[in-house]
Structure formats: C-alpha cells, structure tokens
Design a protein around this motif. Structure first.
Motif, PDB file in Angstrom:
ATOM      1  N   ASP A 243       0.834  -1.190   0.000  1.00  0.00           N
ATOM      2  CA  ASP A 243       0.000   0.000   0.000  1.00  0.00           C
ATOM      3  C   ASP A 243       0.872   1.245   0.000  1.00  0.00           C
ATOM      4  OD1 ASP A 243      -1.727   2.210   1.324  1.00  0.00           O
ATOM      5  OD2 ASP A 243      -3.162   0.624   0.868  1.00  0.00           O
ATOM      6  N   PRO A 244       0.479   2.306  -0.714  1.00  0.00           N
ATOM      7  CA  PRO A 244       1.279   3.547  -0.714  1.00  0.00           C
ATOM      8  C   PRO A 244       1.477   4.145   0.679  1.00  0.00           C
ATOM      9  CG  PRO A 244      -0.345   3.594  -2.478  1.00  0.00           C
ATOM     10  CD  PRO A 244      -0.660   2.385  -1.653  1.00  0.00           C
ATOM     11  N   ALA A 245       0.579   3.830   1.615  1.00  0.00           N
ATOM     12  CA  ALA A 245       0.699   4.378   2.971  1.00  0.00           C
ATOM     13  C   ALA A 245       1.746   3.650   3.811  1.00  0.00           C
ATOM     14  CB  ALA A 245      -0.653   4.310   3.681  1.00  0.00           C
ATOM     15  N   TRP A 246       2.276   2.532   3.325  1.00  0.00           N
ATOM     16  CA  TRP A 246       3.148   1.689   4.133  1.00  0.00           C
ATOM     17  C   TRP A 246       4.352   2.430   4.730  1.00  0.00           C
ATOM     18  CZ3 TRP A 246       4.358  -1.807   7.359  1.00  0.00           C
ATOM     19  CH2 TRP A 246       5.654  -2.329   7.450  1.00  0.00           C
ATOM     20  N   PRO A 247       5.127   3.207   3.972  1.00  0.00           N
ATOM     21  CA  PRO A 247       6.287   3.872   4.595  1.00  0.00           C
ATOM     22  C   PRO A 247       5.910   4.757   5.776  1.00  0.00           C
ATOM     23  CG  PRO A 247       6.445   3.976   2.208  1.00  0.00           C
ATOM     24  CD  PRO A 247       5.075   3.470   2.511  1.00  0.00           C
ATOM     25  N   THR A 248       4.794   5.474   5.659  1.00  0.00           N
ATOM     26  CA  THR A 248       4.356   6.319   6.766  1.00  0.00           C
ATOM     27  C   THR A 248       3.878   5.472   7.938  1.00  0.00           C
ATOM     28  OG1 THR A 248       3.716   8.076   5.238  1.00  0.00           O
ATOM     29  CG2 THR A 248       2.781   8.168   7.453  1.00  0.00           C
ATOM     30  N   LEU A 249       3.097   4.431   7.657  1.00  0.00           N
ATOM     31  CA  LEU A 249       2.628   3.541   8.715  1.00  0.00           C
ATOM     32  C   LEU A 249       3.799   2.924   9.471  1.00  0.00           C
ATOM     33  CD1 LEU A 249      -0.257   1.697   6.832  1.00  0.00           C
ATOM     34  CD2 LEU A 249      -0.524   3.144   8.848  1.00  0.00           C
ATOM     35  N   LYS A 250       4.810   2.481   8.754  1.00  0.00           N
ATOM     36  CA  LYS A 250       5.974   1.863   9.390  1.00  0.00           C
ATOM     37  C   LYS A 250       6.704   2.869  10.277  1.00  0.00           C
ATOM     38  CE  LYS A 250      10.263  -0.636   8.383  1.00  0.00           C
ATOM     39  NZ  LYS A 250      11.128  -1.223   7.322  1.00  0.00           N
ATOM     40  N   ALA A 251       6.902   4.069   9.779  1.00  0.00           N
ATOM     41  CA  ALA A 251       7.610   5.089  10.557  1.00  0.00           C
ATOM     42  C   ALA A 251       6.837   5.448  11.823  1.00  0.00           C
ATOM     43  CB  ALA A 251       7.844   6.333   9.697  1.00  0.00           C
ATOM     44  N   VAL A 252       5.529   5.571  11.706  1.00  0.00           N
ATOM     45  CA  VAL A 252       4.711   5.923  12.868  1.00  0.00           C
ATOM     46  C   VAL A 252       4.723   4.787  13.889  1.00  0.00           C
ATOM     47  CG1 VAL A 252       2.361   6.418  13.659  1.00  0.00           C
ATOM     48  CG2 VAL A 252       3.257   7.535  11.613  1.00  0.00           C
ATOM     49  N   GLN A 253       4.659   3.545  13.432  1.00  0.00           N
ATOM     50  CA  GLN A 253       4.690   2.416  14.360  1.00  0.00           C
ATOM     51  C   GLN A 253       6.023   2.339  15.091  1.00  0.00           C
ATOM     52  OE1 GLN A 253       2.725   0.590  15.810  1.00  0.00           O
ATOM     53  NE2 GLN A 253       3.807  -1.234  16.498  1.00  0.00           N
ATOM     54  N   GLU A 254       7.128   2.545  14.393  1.00  0.00           N
ATOM     55  CA  GLU A 254       8.429   2.532  15.055  1.00  0.00           C
ATOM     56  C   GLU A 254       8.516   3.648  16.101  1.00  0.00           C
ATOM     57  OE1 GLU A 254      11.393   0.589  11.677  1.00  0.00           O
ATOM     58  OE2 GLU A 254      11.407   2.758  12.018  1.00  0.00           O
ATOM     59  N   LEU A 255       7.992   4.813  15.778  1.00  0.00           N
ATOM     60  CA  LEU A 255       7.969   5.923  16.730  1.00  0.00           C
ATOM     61  C   LEU A 255       7.095   5.571  17.928  1.00  0.00           C
ATOM     62  CD1 LEU A 255       8.570   8.862  17.531  1.00  0.00           C
ATOM     63  CD2 LEU A 255       6.689   9.572  16.034  1.00  0.00           C
ATOM     64  N   ARG A 256       5.957   5.002  17.662  1.00  0.00           N
ATOM     65  CA  ARG A 256       5.024   4.607  18.732  1.00  0.00           C
ATOM     66  C   ARG A 256       5.664   3.581  19.664  1.00  0.00           C
ATOM     67  NH1 ARG A 256       0.821   0.535  17.923  1.00  0.00           N
ATOM     68  NH2 ARG A 256      -0.878   0.769  19.421  1.00  0.00           N
ATOM     69  N   MET A 257       6.346   2.600  19.098  1.00  0.00           N
ATOM     70  CA  MET A 257       7.016   1.585  19.901  1.00  0.00           C
ATOM     71  C   MET A 257       8.106   2.189  20.778  1.00  0.00           C
ATOM     72  SD  MET A 257       7.311  -1.293  16.892  1.00  0.00           S
ATOM     73  CE  MET A 257       8.355  -2.427  17.817  1.00  0.00           C
ATOM     74  N   THR A 258       8.787   3.189  20.250  1.00  0.00           N
ATOM     75  CA  THR A 258       9.864   3.831  21.000  1.00  0.00           C
ATOM     76  C   THR A 258       9.304   4.692  22.129  1.00  0.00           C
ATOM     77  OG1 THR A 258      11.236   3.828  19.002  1.00  0.00           O
ATOM     78  CG2 THR A 258      11.890   5.320  20.791  1.00  0.00           C
ATOM     79  N   CYS A 259       8.243   5.442  21.860  1.00  0.00           N
ATOM     80  CA  CYS A 259       7.617   6.249  22.915  1.00  0.00           C
ATOM     81  C   CYS A 259       7.067   5.351  24.021  1.00  0.00           C
ATOM     82  CB  CYS A 259       6.503   7.110  22.328  1.00  0.00           C
ATOM     83  SG  CYS A 259       7.075   8.446  21.243  1.00  0.00           S
ATOM     84  N   TRP A 260       6.515   4.201  23.648  1.00  0.00           N
ATOM     85  CA  TRP A 260       6.022   3.253  24.650  1.00  0.00           C
ATOM     86  C   TRP A 260       7.151   2.785  25.556  1.00  0.00           C
ATOM     87  CZ3 TRP A 260       7.410  -1.854  25.520  1.00  0.00           C
ATOM     88  CH2 TRP A 260       6.599  -2.568  26.424  1.00  0.00           C
ATOM     89  N   LEU A 261       8.319   2.514  24.977  1.00  0.00           N
ATOM     90  CA  LEU A 261       9.431   1.987  25.756  1.00  0.00           C
ATOM     91  C   LEU A 261      10.015   3.034  26.697  1.00  0.00           C
ATOM     92  CD1 LEU A 261      10.859  -0.781  25.908  1.00  0.00           C
ATOM     93  CD2 LEU A 261      12.639   0.168  24.426  1.00  0.00           C
ATOM     94  N   ALA A 262       9.806   4.311  26.400  1.00  0.00           N
ATOM     95  CA  ALA A 262      10.372   5.382  27.226  1.00  0.00           C
ATOM     96  C   ALA A 262       9.959   5.238  28.680  1.00  0.00           C
ATOM     97  CB  ALA A 262       9.948   6.742  26.679  1.00  0.00           C
ATOM     98  N   GLN A 263       8.715   4.840  28.921  1.00  0.00           N
ATOM     99  CA  GLN A 263       8.207   4.791  30.293  1.00  0.00           C
ATOM    100  C   GLN A 263       8.830   3.659  31.104  1.00  0.00           C
ATOM    101  OE1 GLN A 263       4.057   4.430  29.444  1.00  0.00           O
ATOM    102  NE2 GLN A 263       4.233   2.361  28.632  1.00  0.00           N
ATOM    103  N   LYS A 264       9.478   2.685  30.444  1.00  0.00           N
ATOM    104  CA  LYS A 264      10.131   1.590  31.140  1.00  0.00           C
ATOM    105  C   LYS A 264      11.633   1.816  31.298  1.00  0.00           C
ATOM    106  CE  LYS A 264       9.091  -2.615  29.847  1.00  0.00           C
ATOM    107  NZ  LYS A 264       8.558  -3.237  31.084  1.00  0.00           N
ATOM    108  N   ALA A 265      12.189   2.745  30.507  1.00  0.00           N
ATOM    109  CA  ALA A 265      13.639   2.893  30.453  1.00  0.00           C
ATOM    110  C   ALA A 265      14.240   3.381  31.765  1.00  0.00           C
ATOM    111  CB  ALA A 265      14.021   3.837  29.314  1.00  0.00           C
ATOM    112  N   ALA A 266      13.492   4.200  32.513  1.00  0.00           N
ATOM    113  CA  ALA A 266      14.049   4.790  33.733  1.00  0.00           C
ATOM    114  C   ALA A 266      14.357   3.754  34.803  1.00  0.00           C
ATOM    115  CB  ALA A 266      13.084   5.838  34.276  1.00  0.00           C
ATOM    116  N   SER A 267      13.654   2.631  34.786  1.00  0.00           N
ATOM    117  CA  SER A 267      13.786   1.656  35.861  1.00  0.00           C
ATOM    118  C   SER A 267      14.584   0.418  35.485  1.00  0.00           C
ATOM    119  CB  SER A 267      12.389   1.231  36.344  1.00  0.00           C
ATOM    120  OG  SER A 267      11.645   0.671  35.273  1.00  0.00           O
ATOM    121  N   ASP A 268      15.125   0.366  34.281  1.00  0.00           N
ATOM    122  CA  ASP A 268      15.842  -0.834  33.841  1.00  0.00           C
ATOM    123  C   ASP A 268      16.977  -0.427  32.900  1.00  0.00           C
ATOM    124  OD1 ASP A 268      16.683  -3.192  32.486  1.00  0.00           O
ATOM    125  OD2 ASP A 268      14.752  -4.145  32.855  1.00  0.00           O
TER     126      ASP A 268
END
Length: 294
Positions: A243-268
C-alpha cells in the motif's frame, strides 16, 4: 530524587479497588509493568492505568469487551461489577484470567477479519484512530528522558501527526473497528484451542491497514519469519506493505514503539540501552534495526 515507583502506586491503588469490588484480599502477583500494571490473583487479573486521565478509557475498554464478546469476537471477559471505581486513585479494572500462549500471525488475521466487519453501536462512541496524543502523554509522563531524546521524539511526533491522515486518506476500508495494537501477544491461544483477544483499551475506528501494519513491522524487525508473514497475508487477504501508505505507517509504528518503551527505560538499564538505540535508529530510516521485543 528517585524515579517514582509506579508499581508501588499501582499495588496500593489495587488493594483499595479490590476491597471496594469485594474481591478476597490476598497477594497479587505482578504479571508485567508497562503501559499499565497488570497483576493476578488466582483466576482474576487486575489492570492498573498510570494516570487518572485514563478513567474514561478504562470504562470504555470494559464496555468494548462486553460488546465484542457478544458480537462473536473472542475476547477476555471483564468481571460483572461496574468498573472502574472512581473512588480509587488510579483506574483499575478486573478481568477473568486467560491462560495460554501467544497466537500465530495467521490466527491473528482470522480474528481481525471478524473484528473489521463489525459495526459498533452508536452509544459506544468509539474514537477515531489518533496515536499521537498517547505518544505525547507517554513522553510527558517520563521525567527521566534525556533532553536531546525528548526534543527528537517530540519533533518526530509533530512531523508525522499531519502525515498519517494524508497517507490513510486514499486507503481502502477507512472506517473499520480496529484493535489498535494488533500483535500476536495480544491474542492468546488457550488450552482448548480457543482464542482470546486482550488489551482492548486502544479499540477505535480507522483504516484497516493500521491493524495490519504491526505484523509487517515485526517481520521487518525479524520478530516474525517471512513464512509467518506470508501466512498472515494469505489469511487477511492482502499485503499492507504494497500500500502507498506503508512507509508512513511503518515510521509511525516505530515511533510509537519507542515512545512506549520510554516509560520503562528509567527503571531498567537494559531497557534504557534499547531505548537509546531505538531513538538513534529513528533518525535514519535506512539504518538496520536490531531491536528487541519487550
């Protein structure tokens, strides 16, 4: 000053909520600490959100679970009591425990096909897909973020926020019921072979490609094999990477996964190292990803 201990706050809140729900008092075992604190006592699972602002979302998750279950989608079942109880400090919901293993991509696709065909009742008031406010909340709630990391991630959120709706505007099936985080870890296969979809707090309405792209991203990260992804595409009936939207979808998902991990990084320290590597990778879309699942 030390990092606030969310698990300690969650346990204190859970103890109060359990009393109000007349759940027998005993030790709650920690299942995981991530987006929420998840705890288990016997056949009951408790989910504790990180902020009082999540009360409406927790209430809707319970209503969504009851509607989906009645509509033929295999989901985890909330306890029958009215919940969450706003007399406690943080949103707490109680669920019948689901025992089993993660599903496979092709069986994930089977559940998504059923879910994507549903028409939600008007009174459920499902939100439109918009992952960016939650990303901002995660970053705002992570006081330990390095200033440079925070600046970079906030800039990426601001960059992709207007790009995602444009990319999805021409996509087919733009108004289906989405799980919102459709990965194999959120659907378990029970001992009798039945499936149960978990973590329904992100259910919304949007383009079906959003639920499909997570499996494709995991394939690119090496978390799914090429054969597993091919079986997923066969079961769902398309390949979102075409799908033409794939590059944007992939970039947003990688960003989302990284923001999610931020909340765990302080304790480990290990999570902090993973998080730093992901942030560095986001600056270069062509850089090979060597990410680990959490």
């Amino acid at each position: 000053m030390g990092v606030p201990d969310f698990e300690e706050d969650a346990r204190r809140t859970l103890a109060h909520a359990a009393v109000l729900a007349t759940i027998p008092d005993s030790e709650w075992l920690t299942v995981r600490i991530g987006e929420r604190g998840v705890f288990r006592r016997g056949d009951v699972v408790a989910k504790v959100a990180r902020s009082r602002s999540r009360f409406p979302h927790a209430k809707r998750e319970v209503l969504v679970a009851r509607w989906l279950g009645a509509s033929g989608v295999p989901v985890e079942r909330p306890l029958a009591n009215e919940q969450p109880d706003e007399r406690v400090a943080l949103p707490v919901t109680f669920w019948h425990a689901v025992d089993g293993d993660w599903t496979t991509p092709d069986r994930l696709a089977e559940v998504l096909r059923v879910m994507h065909e549903l028409t939600p009742p008007d009174d459920l008031d499902l939100p439109r897909l918009d992952p960016f406010p939650r990303m901002r909340q995660r970053l705002d709630g992570t006081a330990s973020l390095d200033a440079a990391q925070r600046t970079q991630l906030e800039a990426l959120v601001a960059r992709f926020e207007p790009q995602l709706p444009v990319a999805l505007a021409v996509i087919q099936r733009p108004n289906v019921v989405l799980h919102g985080d459709a990965n194999i870890g959120n659907i378990h296969v029970q001992a009798n072979g039945d499936l149960a979809m978990l973590d329904l707090d992100g259910v919304c309405v949007g383009a079906s490609a959003w639920d499909l792209m997570i499996t494709a991203v995991y394939r690119d990260l090496g978390w799914h094999t090429a054969a597993e992804y091919a079986a997923f595409c066969d079961a769902i009936g398309c390949d979102v990477t075409q799908d033409p939207a794939w590059p944007t979808l992939k970039a947003v998902q990688e960003l989302r996964m990284t923001c999610w991990l931020a909340q765990k990084a302080a304790s480990d320290p290990l999570v902090a190292q993973e998080f730093a590597g992901r942030v560095a990778d986001l600056g270069d879309p062509q850089r090979p990803r060597r990410w680990h699942p959490y």
